[in-house]
Motif scaffolding. Structure first.
Motif, short mmCIF file in Angstrom:
data_model
loop_
_atom_site.label_atom_id
_atom_site.label_comp_id
_atom_site.label_asym_id
_atom_site.label_seq_id
_atom_site.Cartn_x
_atom_site.Cartn_y
_atom_site.Cartn_z
N THR A 1 32.08 -18.51 -36.91
CA THR A 1 31.38 -18.38 -37.96
C THR A 1 29.67 -18.07 -37.05
O THR A 1 29.81 -18.03 -36.58
CB THR A 1 31.39 -19.36 -39.27
N ARG A 2 28.89 -17.51 -38.30
CA ARG A 2 27.76 -16.75 -37.90
C ARG A 2 26.84 -17.92 -39.11
O ARG A 2 26.79 -17.63 -40.08
CB ARG A 2 27.75 -15.44 -37.68
N PRO A 3 26.03 -18.02 -38.59
CA PRO A 3 24.95 -18.63 -40.48
C PRO A 3 23.93 -17.19 -40.16
O PRO A 3 22.90 -16.58 -39.82
CB PRO A 3 24.18 -20.07 -39.04
N CYS B 1 38.87 -10.31 -36.56
CA CYS B 1 38.58 -10.63 -35.60
C CYS B 1 36.47 -11.42 -35.75
O CYS B 1 37.63 -12.05 -35.91
CB CYS B 1 37.99 -9.00 -34.57
N ASP B 2 36.42 -10.45 -35.50
CA ASP B 2 34.65 -11.71 -35.85
C ASP B 2 34.74 -11.87 -37.18
O ASP B 2 34.70 -10.75 -38.07
CB ASP B 2 33.78 -10.86 -35.01
N PRO B 3 33.73 -12.85 -38.03
CA PRO B 3 32.80 -13.08 -38.84
C PRO B 3 32.17 -12.35 -39.14
O PRO B 3 31.32 -11.85 -38.60
CB PRO B 3 32.46 -14.40 -38.78
N PHE C 1 25.46 -4.33 -38.03
CA PHE C 1 26.33 -5.56 -38.32
C PHE C 1 27.71 -5.31 -38.63
O PHE C 1 28.18 -4.28 -38.72
CB PHE C 1 25.83 -5.73 -39.81
N GLU C 2 28.67 -6.50 -38.55
CA GLU C 2 29.35 -6.73 -38.72
C GLU C 2 29.32 -6.85 -40.29
O GLU C 2 29.39 -8.38 -40.11
CB GLU C 2 30.75 -7.69 -38.21
N MET C 3 30.45 -5.87 -41.71
CA MET C 3 29.89 -6.59 -42.53
C MET C 3 31.82 -6.03 -43.26
O MET C 3 31.76 -4.85 -42.76
CB MET C 3 28.67 -5.72 -43.32
N GLY D 1 40.08 -0.92 -31.95
CA GLY D 1 40.40 -1.86 -30.01
C GLY D 1 39.45 -3.19 -29.76
O GLY D 1 38.64 -2.56 -30.25
N LYS D 2 40.01 -4.13 -29.65
CA LYS D 2 38.87 -5.07 -29.21
C LYS D 2 38.84 -5.47 -27.67
O LYS D 2 40.30 -5.67 -27.13
CB LYS D 2 38.95 -6.25 -30.16
N PRO D 3 37.92 -6.00 -27.38
CA PRO D 3 37.41 -6.90 -25.76
C PRO D 3 38.03 -7.94 -26.18
O PRO D 3 37.42 -8.38 -27.15
CB PRO D 3 36.17 -6.24 -25.26
N GLY E 1 29.00 4.33 -40.36
CA GLY E 1 29.69 3.00 -39.67
C GLY E 1 30.05 2.80 -38.92
O GLY E 1 30.81 3.37 -38.31
N ARG E 2 30.78 1.42 -38.96
CA ARG E 2 31.99 1.24 -37.90
C ARG E 2 32.82 1.48 -38.34
O ARG E 2 33.61 0.31 -38.78
CB ARG E 2 31.75 -0.58 -37.36
N ILE E 3 33.50 2.57 -38.31
CA ILE E 3 34.62 2.45 -39.38
C ILE E 3 35.44 4.34 -39.21
O ILE E 3 35.00 4.92 -37.95
CB ILE E 3 34.41 3.11 -40.65
N ASP F 1 33.58 -3.05 -40.29
CA ASP F 1 34.12 -4.28 -39.98
C ASP F 1 33.75 -4.64 -38.40
O ASP F 1 34.16 -3.69 -37.74
CB ASP F 1 35.87 -3.75 -40.03
N CYS F 2 34.63 -5.65 -38.13
CA CYS F 2 34.01 -6.27 -36.63
C CYS F 2 35.99 -4.96 -35.99
O CYS F 2 35.43 -4.73 -34.65
CB CYS F 2 35.03 -7.97 -36.58
N ALA F 3 36.84 -5.33 -36.58
CA ALA F 3 37.85 -4.14 -36.98
C ALA F 3 38.90 -4.01 -37.48
O ALA F 3 38.79 -4.75 -38.64
CB ALA F 3 39.09 -5.45 -36.21
N MET G 1 24.62 -9.59 -34.29
CA MET G 1 25.98 -10.61 -35.13
C MET G 1 26.56 -11.41 -33.62
O MET G 1 27.23 -12.27 -33.67
CB MET G 1 26.81 -9.87 -35.11
N HIS G 2 26.40 -10.58 -32.41
CA HIS G 2 27.63 -11.29 -31.75
C HIS G 2 27.15 -12.39 -30.52
O HIS G 2 28.05 -12.86 -29.92
CB HIS G 2 28.08 -10.16 -30.39
N GLY G 3 25.54 -12.44 -30.87
CA GLY G 3 25.08 -13.24 -30.07
C GLY G 3 24.44 -14.86 -30.99
O GLY G 3 24.29 -15.65 -30.68
#
Ligand code: PEP
Ligand code: CO
Length: 459
Positions: free
Chosen positions: A366-368, A426-428, A395-397, A114-116, A107-109, A68-70, A353-355
């Protein structure tokens, strides 16, 4: 250099750490409580991850980092954790098979809260409130009360991280990750998609290989790597008060480890050389990642590496490039050359993802999918042509069937679909189908680089 302690960051300027807690004494009490709580990971596990990342830095392995992003309190559910775990396992199978290399799964887990934020305030219909900063700080609901930072949220986030960690350990070692179960890792909702079909075909090949090996006496019972897996955790080390409270001396080595996660990363907005986040990270023994993006010059990168990895230990530092599909080819080569020239050991990873975040006319971030894949391809091309190993992806997934990123070939998400299942805090994020499709595309490209390399070595 001045003496490092777990709290020496407090003497430095810090970005993106909230300073508006109404009751500072309460925050300090919570931090003291956390200092007495059990570690979430062990130092020995963080050391093992560092070794495995060392293999990635040497071009012998590949890093898959995602989640997850968050994380949020609301989406905390065992089914969600299982779905995330299994889509990462599927991706790892695809990448291992395609690239012919071990895959390190991170994992981002279990702590990614916390998010900037790009703006400290959010305005809706003329009403301005402090921004949402992650469930361990304040609430997402757009009301003045909910946006007040609340220290008790740190304890709740710790509890959720501990329960998450517990389940992940069970998934990794309790039988679920047995290679004999690869067929069962498919998700109900992606059944029938081209990715699932491809995945099933791959499973059949792997099963044949497993049958052959079993006939030769190699079984999950005799070979633990077949019946269990290593799964590591990571998050952005943003809230340094929390990280400080979780930082302990390892009794085996006498060194400091941040026991909140195996790996911590420094975000793109908090990597200033003389600021608090770099100060904190330089003193812990965990593997560290750092996001790198536009504006970072080779000189400064070298200085950061001198501070964060003075002994040039392989596996200590992962550089996560996050430029955007249209910028990565312009900015990455000079950094790759500088690193190579200096003989620095790093893992090169790509965050596509972030760019690549855009906003639709209807207001959705969103992100294509195509831009995400293009960035990964360009990242790999650049590093390959500079003689460096494109060692990983970030990845944010999610394992859920969300509609947050556009495109994908299975059930292409269209702009008008975004509103139907847009759940991110937060982010897609990529949904499971999109994530698996990316894994197949990346495995193909990695496989071709490895073939080229093999041909070069035997020529
Ligand atoms: C993130 O990974 O969620 C993030 C905020 O990334 P970055 O620091 O690269 O902007
Ligand atoms: Co994000």
């Amino acid at each position: 250099m001045t003496k490092w302690t777990p709290s020496s960051w407090r003497d430095k300027p810090a970005k993106h750490i909230p300073t508006d807690y109404p009751d500072v004494a309460e925050l300090s009490d919570v931090e003291t409580t956390l200092k007495g709580y059990p570690p979430l990971v062990f130092a020995g596990e963080a050391r093992r991850l560092k070794q495995r990342l060392g293999q990635v830095a040497m071009g012998k392995s590949f890093l898959l980092q995602g989640g997850d992003c968050a994380e949020s309190f609301k989406e905390f559910h065992p089914d969600n954790l299982r779905d995330m775990f299994r889509v990462m396992m599927q991706m790892a199978v695809v990448l291992t098979y395609g690239a012919g290399q071990p895959v390190v799964k991170v994992g981002r887990i279990a702590g990614q809260f916390g998010k900037p934020r790009s703006s400290p305030v959010e305005v809706r219909d003329g009403v301005e409130l402090p921004s949402y900063r992650g469930d361990n700080i304040n609430g997402m609901e757009f009301s003045p009360e909910s946006r007040i930072p609340d220290p008790q949220r740190l304890l709740k986030a710790y509890g959720q991280s501990a329960a998450t960690m517990n389940l992940l350990r069970a998934f990794a070692t309790g039988g679920y990750a047995n290679l004999r179960n690869i067929h069962q890792w498919t998700l109900g909702y992606v059944d029938g998609s081209p990715q699932t079909k491809k995945y099933k075909e791959l499973c059949e090949k792997i099963e044949e290989a497993l049958n052959f090996m079993e006939a030769c006496g190699v079984t999950p019972e005799s070979t633990p790597q077949m019946s269990a897996t290593d799964y590591y955790t990571s998050h952005e080390g943003l809230l340094l008060g929390y990280e400080e409270a979780m930082t302990r001396i390892d009794s085996t080595t006498g060194r400091w480890y941040d026991t909140s996660a195996h790996m911590l990363w420094i975000g793109n907005r908090t990597r200033q050389l003389d600021h608090a986040h770099v100060e904190f990270m330089r003193g812990i023994e965990n593997p560290i990642a750092m996001k790198i993006g536009e504006g970072l010059e080779p000189d400064e990168l070298m200085k950061l590496l001198d501070v964060l990895n003075p002994e040039n230990e392989a596996g200590k530092i992962t550089l996560i490039a996050r430029y955007g599909h249209d910028k990565v080819a312009q900015h990455l080569p000079t950094l790759a050359r500088a690193i190579k020239r200096a003989g620095r050991h790093v893992v090169w990873s790509c965050d596509p993802m972030h760019g690549n975040t855009i906003k639709t006319d209807s207001g959705y971030k969103t992100r294509p999918f195509d831009n995400i894949m293009t960035e990964v391809s360009r990242f790999m091309q650049v590093l390959h042509s500079e003689g460096c190993w494109p060692g990983g992806v970030h990845f944010e997934m999610t394992g859920q069937n969300v509609t947050e990123c556009l495109g994908g070939s299975a059930r292409a998400v269209r702009e008008e679909d975004l509103s139907s299942r847009y759940h991110t805090h937060c982010d897609p994020r990529l949904n499971a189908d999109q994530a698996l499709e990316l894994a197949f595309l990346i495995a193909e490209e990695l496989g071709s680089y490895r073939k080229e390399e093999g041909a070069r070595l035997t020529a």
